[in-house]
Design an enzyme around this catalytic site. Structure first.
Site, PDB file in Angstrom:
ATOM      1  CG  ASP A  83      -2.105  -0.982   0.995  1.00 32.21           C
ATOM      2  OD1 ASP A  83      -2.500  -1.192  -0.163  1.00 32.21           O
ATOM      3  OD2 ASP A  83      -2.598  -1.530   1.982  1.00 32.21           O
ATOM      4  N   GLY A 115       4.320   1.467  -1.375  1.00 32.67           N
ATOM      5  CA  GLY A 115       5.111   1.579  -2.605  1.00 32.67           C
ATOM      6  C   GLY A 115       4.295   1.464  -3.879  1.00 32.67           C
ATOM      7  CD  GLU A 116       2.154  -3.242  -5.289  1.00 37.18           C
ATOM      8  OE1 GLU A 116       2.807  -4.125  -5.846  1.00 37.18           O
ATOM      9  OE2 GLU A 116       1.055  -3.468  -4.735  1.00 37.18           O
ATOM     10  CE1 TYR A 117      -3.538   0.683  -5.653  1.00 34.05           C
ATOM     11  CE2 TYR A 117      -2.397  -0.767  -4.130  1.00 34.05           C
ATOM     12  CZ  TYR A 117      -3.255  -0.595  -5.199  1.00 34.05           C
ATOM     13  OH  TYR A 117      -3.820  -1.676  -5.799  1.00 34.05           O
ATOM     14  CG  ASN A 170     -10.873  -3.072   1.117  1.00 31.10           C
ATOM     15  OD1 ASN A 170     -10.147  -3.060   0.120  1.00 31.10           O
ATOM     16  ND2 ASN A 170     -10.621  -3.839   2.153  1.00 31.10           N
ATOM     17  CE1 TYR A 171      -8.366  -4.263   6.009  1.00 28.37           C
ATOM     18  CE2 TYR A 171      -6.954  -2.767   7.209  1.00 28.37           C
ATOM     19  CZ  TYR A 171      -7.623  -3.972   7.119  1.00 28.37           C
ATOM     20  OH  TYR A 171      -7.547  -4.855   8.148  1.00 28.37           O
ATOM     21  CD  GLU A 172     -10.841   3.902   5.691  1.00 29.29           C
ATOM     22  OE1 GLU A 172     -11.188   2.705   5.676  1.00 29.29           O
ATOM     23  OE2 GLU A 172     -11.339   4.756   4.931  1.00 29.29           O
ATOM     24  CE1 TYR A 173      -3.346  -1.087   6.574  1.00 27.06           C
ATOM     25  CE2 TYR A 173      -3.618   0.154   4.550  1.00 27.06           C
ATOM     26  CZ  TYR A 173      -3.505  -1.048   5.207  1.00 27.06           C
ATOM     27  OH  TYR A 173      -3.559  -2.212   4.494  1.00 27.06           O
ATOM     28  CG  HIS A 232      -5.756  -9.827   5.272  1.00 21.18           C
ATOM     29  ND1 HIS A 232      -7.067 -10.144   5.547  1.00 21.18           N
ATOM     30  CD2 HIS A 232      -5.544  -8.607   5.816  1.00 21.18           C
ATOM     31  CE1 HIS A 232      -7.623  -9.155   6.211  1.00 21.18           C
ATOM     32  NE2 HIS A 232      -6.712  -8.197   6.398  1.00 21.18           N
TER      33      HIS A 232
HETATM   34 CU   LIG Z   1      -6.734  -6.469   7.293  1.00 19.66          CU
END
Ligand SMILES: [Cu+2]
Length: 590
Positions: free
Chosen positions: A283, A285-287, A366-369, A417
């Protein structure tokens, strides 16, 4: 760059950010010294399928270097997200696959461009690929991740913006229930979770107030809070970057870190099903967790007296985009820091803990960090990453359980995952010459110095070479790593230092030799220590998108450089010693 005539009209400005000056220049800098501001620009020229890295002097409006970088793919941009979705929805093969599943209103589909990864020569980065996955909503505001279009993978070339292939592995019925999270939706019996009475109403107000204002000051991007001094930077790739972290002691600021940031992260999925086995997002390096930072003006969850910093990134045309309030600064109460009751006198002393928080939140599909750097009153600091948002899901036929994907709603499962984060620390504890020791506790052998068998003792081993300095956490031995400055001693003549405390989480669970194990080598150990080398900043290499693997920490450390050394990583954090001076045997005794 446009005036140079070297860019085609299709050139995509993937990144524009600060080209950081040399450490030696920063450390020698005095107010008023001349200083040239430079930008690093990453370009994908789609017409000629080429990637450029360009360094520009902003003050002189001059191109300082222009490098073609063959065989790599820069990260996927937000512009491409939107373009890819529009284009896939117009594709006849994708539409046919959707119709097979009874979907005819394509406007309600969500097409997320998952990074393609590398799974053989067809994924060679000569082509700019993504594997788009599809979900379907019941209306515009519905949470589409509750209804995955199972079995459908759309391979897209982002340079040509065309669909190359639509894989349709098998039709699985759409899950029957909604997965919404608003107060109104929770009461709907078709929703999972279903909460008939709606959200709980059993909490009364809790107020956090600082009527005299906060205890910190900001001078530009320099933060002063109690004895802490931190310069706060931000890049589109790493998000928040900490520079020149120090702590005031007796009227002087003692340096602790020269630079600290998230250096990479990866999210490998453990489900071998055709729609899921290639889900392995890097997430950062690719985004780019900075590119995808939330504008906290739209919804910030910090309480108290808050200050914000804006971040500036670029859009695909190279135009500035201001992420308003991307970084949140605040203090918070953190329970007690220390307490003692003198039971003879009844005298009680308590110190409350207050910590300073520098945070930002990134939304990646879909994800939050949530990234939280904490600074405490005892001189310690920490990075916490909060994982939230919505799981990446799959549809399953009734009774079709899978050990890889626990069920979360009727017909809906969430593949197992990992999220592995790697932070890079460039320590400078009381100066740039630091070294790293592994410390742990040992049960002593029986013998004259352990006659009763109760003996145990701490042990410390200096990490001498890069290959032996690839370390894993071991909670059974209380293993930790100490960064010390051997030249500066404390009151009991021990070298001053900071201890890195790993958390006990697994390293990469995928098997050695798997595609992802090759690509995410950094995630196979908790700690790496390397000598300082400013170009070695990204744990999976500069360009992980579609990279077949081996770059970054595994490649750099293969030389087994002498490190009394030091760059290291712990709990998927690595740090580096802050000196560019090679340390020969002659200088070692100093
Ligand atoms: Cu997860």
């Amino acid at each position: 760059m446009r005036e140079s005539g070297r860019l085609g009209g299709e050139a995509l400005f993937v990144r524009v950010f600060l080209h950081e000056p040399a450490k030696s220049a920063v450390l020698a800098f005095r107010a008023g010294d001349p200083f040239e501001r430079q930008a690093f620009v990453l370009i994908r020229d789609r017409r000629v399928r080429t990637t450029y890295e360009v360094i520009v002097s902003i003050a002189r409006r001059a191109i300082l270097s222009w490098k073609d970088v063959p065989g790599v793919q820069p990260p996927i941009t937000f512009d491409e997200f939107l373009e890819c979705e529009r284009m896939v929805k117009a594709d006849p093969a994708w539409r046919a696959a959707m119709k097979k599943r009874g979907v005819t209103d394509f406007s309600l589909a969500m097409v997320d461009p998952w990074s393609a990864g590398y799974y053989g020569p067809a994924d060679d980065p000569a082509r700019r690929l993504v594997r788009a996955l599809t979900w379907i909503r019941t209306d515009e505001l519905d949470n589409g991740y509750a209804r995955p279009i199972e079995g459908l993978v759309t391979l897209v070339d982002l340079d040509g913006m065309e669909v190359l292939e639509v894989e349709d592995h098998a039709v699985v019925p759409l899950p029957t229930h909604d997965g919404n999270y608003t107060a109104a939706a929770l009461a709907n019996p078709r929703n999972v979770p279903h909460v008939p009475d709606g959200p709980r109403a059993d909490l009364r107000r809790l107020e956090i107030a600082q009527p005299e204002g906060p205890s910190f000051e900001l001078a530009g991007h320099e933060l002063r809070w109690q004895k802490w001094r931190v310069r706060i930077g931000f890049t589109p790739r790493e998000g928040v970057v900490l520079h020149t972290v120090g702590y005031e002691d007796g009227g002087r600021v003692r340096p602790i870190l020269y630079r600290a940031s998230l250096a990479e992260m990866v999210v490998p999925y453990g489900d071998p099903a055709p729609t899921h086995w290639r889900k392995n997002a890097f997430d950062e390096g690719e985004y780019g967790v900075g590119m995808l930072a939330n504008r906290l003006e739209l919804g910030c969850d910090c309480l108290g007296e808050i200050r914000y910093l804006d971040a500036v990134v670029s859009d695909g045309h190279g135009e500035p985009v201001i992420l308003e309030k991307a970084v949140c600064l605040h203090e918070e109460d953190f329970g007690i820091l220390w307490k003692h009751t003198n039971f003879r006198t009844g005298q009680v002393e308590v110190r409350r803990s207050r910590r300073f928080v520098i945070s930002s939140i990134a939304t990646v599909g879909n994800y939050e960090y949530g990234f939280y750097w904490y600074f405490y009153q005892d001189g310690s600091m920490a990075l916490e990453v909060k994982l939230t948002g919505i799981m990446s899901t799959r549809a399953v036929a009734a009774g079709d359980g899978s050990p890889h994907s626990p069920a979360i709603a009727p017909g809906l499962a969430a593949p197992v995952h990992q999220h592995l984060f790697c932070a890079r620390l460039d320590p400078a504890i009381d100066g740039p010459m630091n070294e790293v020791h592994e410390v742990e506790v040992e049960t002593m052998a029986a013998g004259a110095d352990n006659p009763w068998g109760n003996g145990f003792t701490p042990s410390a081993t200096r990490l001498e070479r890069e290959l032996e300095a690839r370390r894993d956490a071991d909670p059974a031995r209380s293993r930790a790593w100490k960064i010390v400055n051997p030249a500066v001693r404390n009151a009991v003549d021990e070298p001053v230092g900071y201890k890195l405390l790993p958390s006990a989480t697994p390293t990469l669970l995928a098997r050695e030799g798997s595609f992802i194990a090759d690509r995410a080598g950094f995630a196979t150990h908790n700690l790496w220590v390397t000598p300082y080398e400013p170009s070695e900043r990204r744990a999976a290499g500069d360009h992980p998108n579609q990279h077949k693997g081996g770059d970054g920490l595994p490649r750099w450390t293969a030389a087994d450089r002498s490190p009394v050394l030091l760059e290291f990583r712990i709990a998927n954090v690595y740090a580096e010693r802050g000196s560019s001076q090679p340390r020969g045997p002659g200088s070692r005794k100093e």
